[in-house]
Design a protein around this motif. Sequence first.
Motif, mmCIF file in Angstrom:
data_model
loop_
_atom_site.group_PDB
_atom_site.id
_atom_site.type_symbol
_atom_site.label_atom_id
_atom_site.label_comp_id
_atom_site.label_asym_id
_atom_site.label_seq_id
_atom_site.Cartn_x
_atom_site.Cartn_y
_atom_site.Cartn_z
ATOM 1 N N ALA A 103 -48.013 -31.456 83.069
ATOM 2 C CA ALA A 103 -48.305 -32.510 83.023
ATOM 3 C C ALA A 103 -49.249 -31.968 81.495
ATOM 4 O O ALA A 103 -50.756 -31.189 81.222
ATOM 5 N N ASP A 104 -49.144 -32.387 80.324
ATOM 6 C CA ASP A 104 -49.955 -31.623 79.098
ATOM 7 C C ASP A 104 -51.034 -32.151 79.066
ATOM 8 O O ASP A 104 -51.212 -32.933 78.800
ATOM 9 N N PRO A 105 -51.604 -30.981 78.567
ATOM 10 C CA PRO A 105 -52.914 -31.067 78.439
ATOM 11 C C PRO A 105 -53.632 -31.940 77.190
ATOM 12 O O PRO A 105 -53.251 -31.110 75.708
ATOM 13 N N ILE A 106 -54.602 -32.955 76.610
ATOM 14 C CA ILE A 106 -54.864 -33.721 75.309
ATOM 15 C C ILE A 106 -54.718 -32.821 74.373
ATOM 16 O O ILE A 106 -54.957 -32.535 73.487
ATOM 17 N N CYS A 107 -55.634 -31.291 74.702
ATOM 18 C CA CYS A 107 -56.080 -30.887 73.712
ATOM 19 C C CYS A 107 -55.597 -29.184 73.761
ATOM 20 O O CYS A 107 -55.649 -27.950 72.924
ATOM 21 N N GLY A 108 -54.095 -29.311 73.843
ATOM 22 C CA GLY A 108 -52.853 -28.348 73.868
ATOM 23 C C GLY A 108 -52.632 -27.320 74.553
ATOM 24 O O GLY A 108 -54.353 -26.406 75.631
ATOM 25 N N PRO A 109 -52.358 -26.228 74.900
ATOM 26 C CA PRO A 109 -52.216 -25.027 75.185
ATOM 27 C C PRO A 109 -53.144 -23.942 76.044
ATOM 28 O O PRO A 109 -53.570 -24.187 76.792
ATOM 29 N N SER A 110 -53.823 -23.744 74.080
ATOM 30 C CA SER A 110 -55.350 -23.252 74.446
ATOM 31 C C SER A 110 -56.586 -24.103 75.186
ATOM 32 O O SER A 110 -57.397 -23.094 75.272
ATOM 33 N N SER A 111 -56.187 -24.396 75.344
ATOM 34 C CA SER A 111 -57.284 -25.398 76.488
ATOM 35 C C SER A 111 -57.165 -24.924 77.630
ATOM 36 O O SER A 111 -58.133 -25.502 78.734
ATOM 37 N N ILE A 112 -55.790 -23.924 77.989
ATOM 38 C CA ILE A 112 -56.083 -23.660 79.779
ATOM 39 C C ILE A 112 -55.508 -22.542 79.901
ATOM 40 O O ILE A 112 -55.785 -22.131 80.878
ATOM 41 N N ARG A 113 -56.140 -21.462 78.617
ATOM 42 C CA ARG A 113 -55.370 -20.391 78.978
ATOM 43 C C ARG A 113 -55.450 -19.756 77.937
ATOM 44 O O ARG A 113 -55.597 -20.297 76.830
ATOM 45 N N SER A 114 -56.060 -18.335 77.740
ATOM 46 C CA SER A 114 -56.332 -17.527 76.818
ATOM 47 C C SER A 114 -55.252 -16.675 76.886
ATOM 48 O O SER A 114 -54.293 -15.869 77.541
ATOM 49 N N ASN A 115 -55.922 -15.518 75.778
ATOM 50 C CA ASN A 115 -54.725 -14.538 75.021
ATOM 51 C C ASN A 115 -54.927 -13.295 76.279
ATOM 52 O O ASN A 115 -55.637 -13.357 76.819
ATOM 53 N N GLY A 116 -54.100 -12.095 76.398
ATOM 54 C CA GLY A 116 -53.828 -11.174 77.969
ATOM 55 C C GLY A 116 -53.933 -11.451 79.209
ATOM 56 O O GLY A 116 -54.284 -10.654 80.135
ATOM 57 N N VAL A 117 -53.195 -12.458 79.468
ATOM 58 C CA VAL A 117 -53.053 -13.536 80.909
ATOM 59 C C VAL A 117 -52.386 -12.455 81.885
ATOM 60 O O VAL A 117 -51.125 -11.861 81.052
ATOM 61 N N ARG A 118 -52.731 -12.133 82.784
ATOM 62 C CA ARG A 118 -51.580 -10.724 83.294
ATOM 63 C C ARG A 118 -51.005 -11.589 85.036
ATOM 64 O O ARG A 118 -50.427 -11.120 85.172
ATOM 65 N N GLY A 119 -51.047 -12.769 84.559
ATOM 66 C CA GLY A 119 -50.609 -14.121 85.809
ATOM 67 C C GLY A 119 -51.229 -15.334 85.738
ATOM 68 O O GLY A 119 -51.690 -15.226 85.302
ATOM 69 N N LEU A 163 -56.591 -32.957 69.847
ATOM 70 C CA LEU A 163 -56.351 -34.333 69.963
ATOM 71 C C LEU A 163 -56.661 -35.531 68.033
ATOM 72 O O LEU A 163 -57.562 -35.520 67.765
ATOM 73 N N ASP A 164 -55.341 -35.830 68.194
ATOM 74 C CA ASP A 164 -55.761 -36.598 66.867
ATOM 75 C C ASP A 164 -55.849 -37.907 67.444
ATOM 76 O O ASP A 164 -54.659 -38.501 67.129
ATOM 77 N N GLY A 204 -58.277 -44.154 76.285
ATOM 78 C CA GLY A 204 -57.708 -43.305 77.297
ATOM 79 C C GLY A 204 -58.592 -42.083 77.554
ATOM 80 O O GLY A 204 -59.776 -41.662 76.947
ATOM 81 N N GLY A 205 -58.705 -41.713 78.894
ATOM 82 C CA GLY A 205 -59.994 -40.995 79.246
ATOM 83 C C GLY A 205 -59.473 -39.406 79.674
ATOM 84 O O GLY A 205 -57.914 -39.282 80.165
ATOM 85 N N PHE A 206 -60.347 -38.489 79.252
ATOM 86 C CA PHE A 206 -59.225 -37.251 79.281
ATOM 87 C C PHE A 206 -60.979 -36.288 80.012
ATOM 88 O O PHE A 206 -60.787 -35.225 78.719
ATOM 89 N N ALA A 221 -56.969 -30.830 83.866
ATOM 90 C CA ALA A 221 -57.116 -31.317 82.593
ATOM 91 C C ALA A 221 -55.974 -32.605 83.242
ATOM 92 O O ALA A 221 -55.328 -32.623 83.471
ATOM 93 N N PHE A 222 -57.402 -33.601 82.907
ATOM 94 C CA PHE A 222 -56.583 -34.840 83.341
ATOM 95 C C PHE A 222 -56.288 -36.218 82.264
ATOM 96 O O PHE A 222 -57.193 -35.868 81.331
ATOM 97 N N ARG A 223 -55.578 -37.085 81.936
ATOM 98 C CA ARG A 223 -55.397 -37.735 80.852
ATOM 99 C C ARG A 223 -54.421 -39.042 82.036
ATOM 100 O O ARG A 223 -53.821 -39.084 82.677
#
Length: 246
Positions: A103-119, A163-164, A204-206, A221-223
């Motif tokens: 379920a790919d988020p419309i605003c890309g991977p950086s919209s669901i996680r940041s740097n330094g993820v430990r789990g 989102l383009d 489309g709604g996101f 994140a839904f679409r």
Amino acid sequence: MYGRGVRRVTATAGLIGLALGLVACGNEATGGTPAGNAGATPSMTPSTTPERSVPEPVKTPTMVPTPTTKPAAVQLRTSMLLTGPDVAKADPNRGWITTTGSADPICGPSSIRSNGVRGSLNRNFTTELDASGGQWLTRYDDVRAAKAAYDKIIATIKSCKALDPAPTHARKMTENRTLPLGDATAILRWYDYPLPSDPGSEPGGFPYAVTRKGNVVSVLAFREMGDGVAPANFEKLTRAAAARLG
């Protein structure tokens, strides 16, 4: 003869009286002041001044600093993720179920996680038609790192460079609000819509919901085609997700 004798007695008596007078005068000259005290200076004893009592210094109590309790780091558990029934309850009559598909988020991977993820944990959902969504949990070293991640994720969603829209479409943000859930929660929604030159095209709604609790960040994140999950139902979903974080 008798008269000559009287004169001798008288003369003798006079001599005796003169001698007694001289003795008396000598006693007056030396007897006014006792011999041992002649010329003595009276003793002047100074008055005693009472000692002034010195007050004891006031003792200031020692302030012992209260130890700061560091928030306990939260560990990820699958029970912290929404289930298919949770989504179906919040957005009923849509047939939501869990899926192993992406379920790919419309605003890309950086919209669901940041740097330094430990789990991280993730669960995806679908209606088996054109609607899909997911929840992503990410854990960070500490609360400070999670705050930074939360802020960065929010900024990524707001810019949403991934989102383009098509040449005949435009986009706008229709929701941008916060809720008192967890330590911080924000709901944001992008809407992609056709321009008048393309009247037959679908919008489309996101919607997104980002919640931070301690050192964990949750992102929904839904679409789908159309308006997307109704705002009231998506808020129910947001509240259910925040409640599972503890």
